[in-house]
Design a protein around this motif. Structure first.
Motif, short mmCIF file in Angstrom:
data_model
loop_
_atom_site.label_atom_id
_atom_site.label_comp_id
_atom_site.label_asym_id
_atom_site.label_seq_id
_atom_site.Cartn_x
_atom_site.Cartn_y
_atom_site.Cartn_z
N ARG A 107 0.81 -1.21 0.00
CA ARG A 107 0.00 0.00 0.00
C ARG A 107 0.85 1.27 0.00
NH1 ARG A 107 -2.76 0.62 5.99
NH2 ARG A 107 -0.84 0.74 7.21
N ASN A 108 2.14 1.16 0.32
CA ASN A 108 2.98 2.36 0.34
C ASN A 108 4.31 2.17 -0.38
OD1 ASN A 108 4.02 0.65 2.42
ND2 ASN A 108 5.13 2.41 3.25
N GLU A 109 4.43 1.14 -1.24
CA GLU A 109 5.68 0.89 -1.96
C GLU A 109 5.40 0.74 -3.45
OE1 GLU A 109 8.65 -1.76 0.54
OE2 GLU A 109 6.63 -2.64 0.55
N PHE A 110 6.27 1.37 -4.27
CA PHE A 110 6.09 1.35 -5.71
C PHE A 110 7.44 1.09 -6.38
CE2 PHE A 110 3.17 4.18 -3.62
CZ PHE A 110 1.93 3.81 -4.12
N VAL A 111 7.41 0.37 -7.50
CA VAL A 111 8.64 0.06 -8.22
C VAL A 111 8.38 0.08 -9.72
CG1 VAL A 111 8.24 -2.46 -8.11
CG2 VAL A 111 10.58 -1.56 -8.38
N GLY A 112 9.35 0.63 -10.48
CA GLY A 112 9.23 0.68 -11.93
C GLY A 112 10.57 0.44 -12.59
N LEU A 113 10.54 -0.21 -13.75
CA LEU A 113 11.76 -0.57 -14.49
C LEU A 113 11.55 -0.26 -15.96
CD1 LEU A 113 14.48 -2.16 -14.99
CD2 LEU A 113 13.08 -4.23 -15.06
N ASP A 114 12.50 0.46 -16.57
CA ASP A 114 12.45 0.71 -18.01
C ASP A 114 13.23 -0.39 -18.72
OD1 ASP A 114 11.83 2.61 -20.33
OD2 ASP A 114 14.00 2.32 -20.52
N LYS A 115 12.56 -1.14 -19.58
CA LYS A 115 13.17 -2.32 -20.18
C LYS A 115 14.03 -2.00 -21.39
CE LYS A 115 9.80 -5.56 -18.32
NZ LYS A 115 8.80 -6.63 -18.61
N SER A 116 14.08 -0.74 -21.80
CA SER A 116 14.98 -0.37 -22.89
C SER A 116 16.32 0.12 -22.37
CB SER A 116 14.35 0.69 -23.79
OG SER A 116 14.18 1.90 -23.08
N SER A 117 16.32 0.80 -21.23
CA SER A 117 17.55 1.37 -20.68
C SER A 117 18.05 0.65 -19.43
CB SER A 117 17.35 2.85 -20.35
OG SER A 117 16.42 3.00 -19.28
N GLY A 118 17.20 -0.18 -18.80
CA GLY A 118 17.59 -0.87 -17.58
C GLY A 118 17.57 0.00 -16.34
N ARG A 119 17.05 1.22 -16.43
CA ARG A 119 16.99 2.11 -15.28
C ARG A 119 15.71 1.85 -14.49
NH1 ARG A 119 19.00 6.61 -19.48
NH2 ARG A 119 21.20 6.05 -19.44
N TRP A 120 15.78 2.02 -13.18
CA TRP A 120 14.63 1.68 -12.35
C TRP A 120 14.59 2.52 -11.09
CZ3 TRP A 120 16.05 -0.22 -7.54
CH2 TRP A 120 17.31 -0.82 -7.43
N PHE A 121 13.47 2.44 -10.39
CA PHE A 121 13.34 3.14 -9.12
C PHE A 121 12.44 2.35 -8.18
CE2 PHE A 121 9.40 4.55 -10.99
CZ PHE A 121 8.54 4.73 -9.91
N TYR A 122 12.65 2.58 -6.90
CA TYR A 122 11.80 2.07 -5.82
C TYR A 122 11.48 3.24 -4.93
CZ TYR A 122 10.92 0.16 -1.14
OH TYR A 122 10.42 -0.09 0.11
N GLN A 123 10.21 3.39 -4.54
CA GLN A 123 9.80 4.55 -3.76
C GLN A 123 8.76 4.14 -2.73
OE1 GLN A 123 10.67 8.10 -4.20
NE2 GLN A 123 9.73 8.08 -2.19
N THR A 124 8.91 4.68 -1.51
CA THR A 124 7.87 4.50 -0.50
C THR A 124 7.11 5.81 -0.34
OG1 THR A 124 9.39 5.12 1.30
CG2 THR A 124 9.22 2.77 0.75
N ASP A 125 5.89 5.71 0.13
CA ASP A 125 5.02 6.87 0.30
C ASP A 125 5.59 7.78 1.39
OD1 ASP A 125 2.95 8.70 0.76
OD2 ASP A 125 1.42 7.21 0.28
N LEU A 126 5.76 9.04 1.06
CA LEU A 126 6.31 10.00 2.03
C LEU A 126 5.43 10.14 3.27
CD1 LEU A 126 7.37 12.86 -0.42
CD2 LEU A 126 8.83 11.11 0.59
N ALA A 127 4.16 9.84 3.13
CA ALA A 127 3.24 10.00 4.25
C ALA A 127 3.59 9.08 5.42
CB ALA A 127 1.81 9.72 3.80
N TYR A 128 4.38 8.04 5.12
CA TYR A 128 4.73 7.09 6.17
C TYR A 128 6.06 7.42 6.84
CZ TYR A 128 0.89 4.15 4.59
OH TYR A 128 -0.36 3.67 4.27
N ASP A 129 6.74 8.50 6.42
CA ASP A 129 7.99 8.90 7.05
C ASP A 129 7.72 9.54 8.41
OD1 ASP A 129 9.12 8.04 4.75
OD2 ASP A 129 10.05 9.93 4.19
N THR A 130 8.36 9.00 9.46
CA THR A 130 8.14 9.53 10.81
C THR A 130 9.27 10.42 11.28
OG1 THR A 130 9.22 7.63 11.89
CG2 THR A 130 6.85 7.44 11.39
N GLY A 131 10.47 10.26 10.68
CA GLY A 131 11.61 11.07 11.10
C GLY A 131 12.24 10.60 12.40
N GLU A 132 11.95 9.37 12.81
CA GLU A 132 12.52 8.84 14.05
C GLU A 132 13.91 8.27 13.78
OE1 GLU A 132 11.16 9.22 16.99
OE2 GLU A 132 9.41 10.21 16.08
N ASN A 133 14.89 8.80 14.48
CA ASN A 133 16.26 8.26 14.43
C ASN A 133 16.83 8.23 13.01
OD1 ASN A 133 16.20 7.67 17.27
ND2 ASN A 133 15.00 5.82 16.79
#
Length: 295
Positions: A107-133
């Motif tokens: 529900r808060n994780e996303f991933v994408g891959l471009d199959k022509s260039s091999g570049r990719w990303f993984y991202q979590t929803d900023l709303a879940y960042d607590t800033g602890e430690n």
């Protein structure tokens, strides 16, 4: 271009991502390359392009001539897929989306891959960042490097120096400012050339040192040949026709360009890394990018 040659153009403000230069390679046979098969470079323009009318005085003594190298990303989709699966502990049956349409793996994780260039990303929803430690800058850099090495995301010795940025909450006045995550960003060069466009590795460190985002938008590469450079008149025509990108830090009307170099340009959805002319001024606060390849 010749000193004191004045050209008045109507130019719009356009953002660019990086400024730098590389050495011109000696002329080599590029006849084996089908120039027309290489996708035409499209350098994005900002929405403010038509806001300001600029006069540009070009005072370069000379421009690079001959050829420049063309590079191509080394694409291994199976390896990149395996890296993502191991890093995120994904079942092999889970589909990985594209850069434009990433897959939601929770529900808060996303991933994408471009199959022509091999570049990719993984991202979590900023709303879940607590800033602890959240680790300090030095510790976050080491965590990022360790993560890159552990999953063989990019050769550590080719990353270059890290840059950092912070995502914070609170204004420090009404409420305390808190660091939610630290971005550790690497901008590798390509054969010594600075790269404009999108070419970076970014690891985001969140609470308790957790990895909350990864951008693998740079790839290892190979030189596939040399391509002919545009002439002085070609550059002038491109600027007149609006085929350029302009960054001007002070939004001034009158600009004087004094230097021209070769950079590379990377599009995250293209396997090619292509040469561009980087045209700058003495103050270093203006940069014009023009596709350098004569087609």
């Amino acid at each position: 271009m010749h000193r004191n040659k004045f050209l008045s153009f109507l130019l719009g403000m356009v953002a660019v991502f990086a400024v730098g230069s590389g050495s011109i390679h000696p002329a080599e046979a590029y006849s084996t390359l089908d120039i027309n098969s290489i996708p035409k470079l499209v350098i994005p323009k900002s929405g403010s392009q038509n806001i300001i009318n600029h006069s540009i005085e070009l005072e370069m003594d000379s421009i690079p001539t001959g050829t420049a190298p063309l590079f191509k990303a080394k694409v291994d989709i199976a390896k990149e897929t395996q890296t993502i699966q191991e890093m995120l502990n994904l079942d092999h049956n889970i589909e990985i989306g594209s850069l434009r349409e990433p897959s939601a793996i929770s529900r808060n994780e996303f991933v994408g891959l471009d199959k022509s260039s091999g570049r990719w990303f993984y991202q979590t929803d900023l709303a879940y960042d607590t800033g602890e430690n959240v680790p300090d800058e030095k510790s976050a850099i080491q965590i990022a490097i360790n993560h890159i090495q552990e999953y063989d995301i990019f050769p550590a010795d080719k990353l270059g120096e890290p840059r950092t940025s912070e995502l914070t909450s609170g204004d420090g006045i009404a409420e305390p400012e808190k660091v939610l995550r630290r971005d550790i960003i690497f901008h590798p060069t390509v054969d010594g050339y600075e790269v404009n466009g999108v070419y970076r590795i970014c690891i985001s460190i969140g609470s308790n040192g957790d990895i909350v985002a990864v951008e693998k938008l740079a790839s290892e590469y190979e030189r596939v040949g040399d391509v002919p450079l545009k002439s002085e008149s070609d550059i002038e025509n491109d600027i007149v026709d609006g085929n350029y990108s302009l960054s001007d830090a002070h939004y001034r009307n009158n600009l004087i360009a004094t230097d021209i170099d070769i950079n590379m340009y990377a599009d995250p959805e293209s396997e090619y890394i292509q040469p561009v002319f980087s045209i700058t001024n003495n103050d270093g606060d203006m940069n014009i990018l023009v596709d350098a390849m004569r087609r």
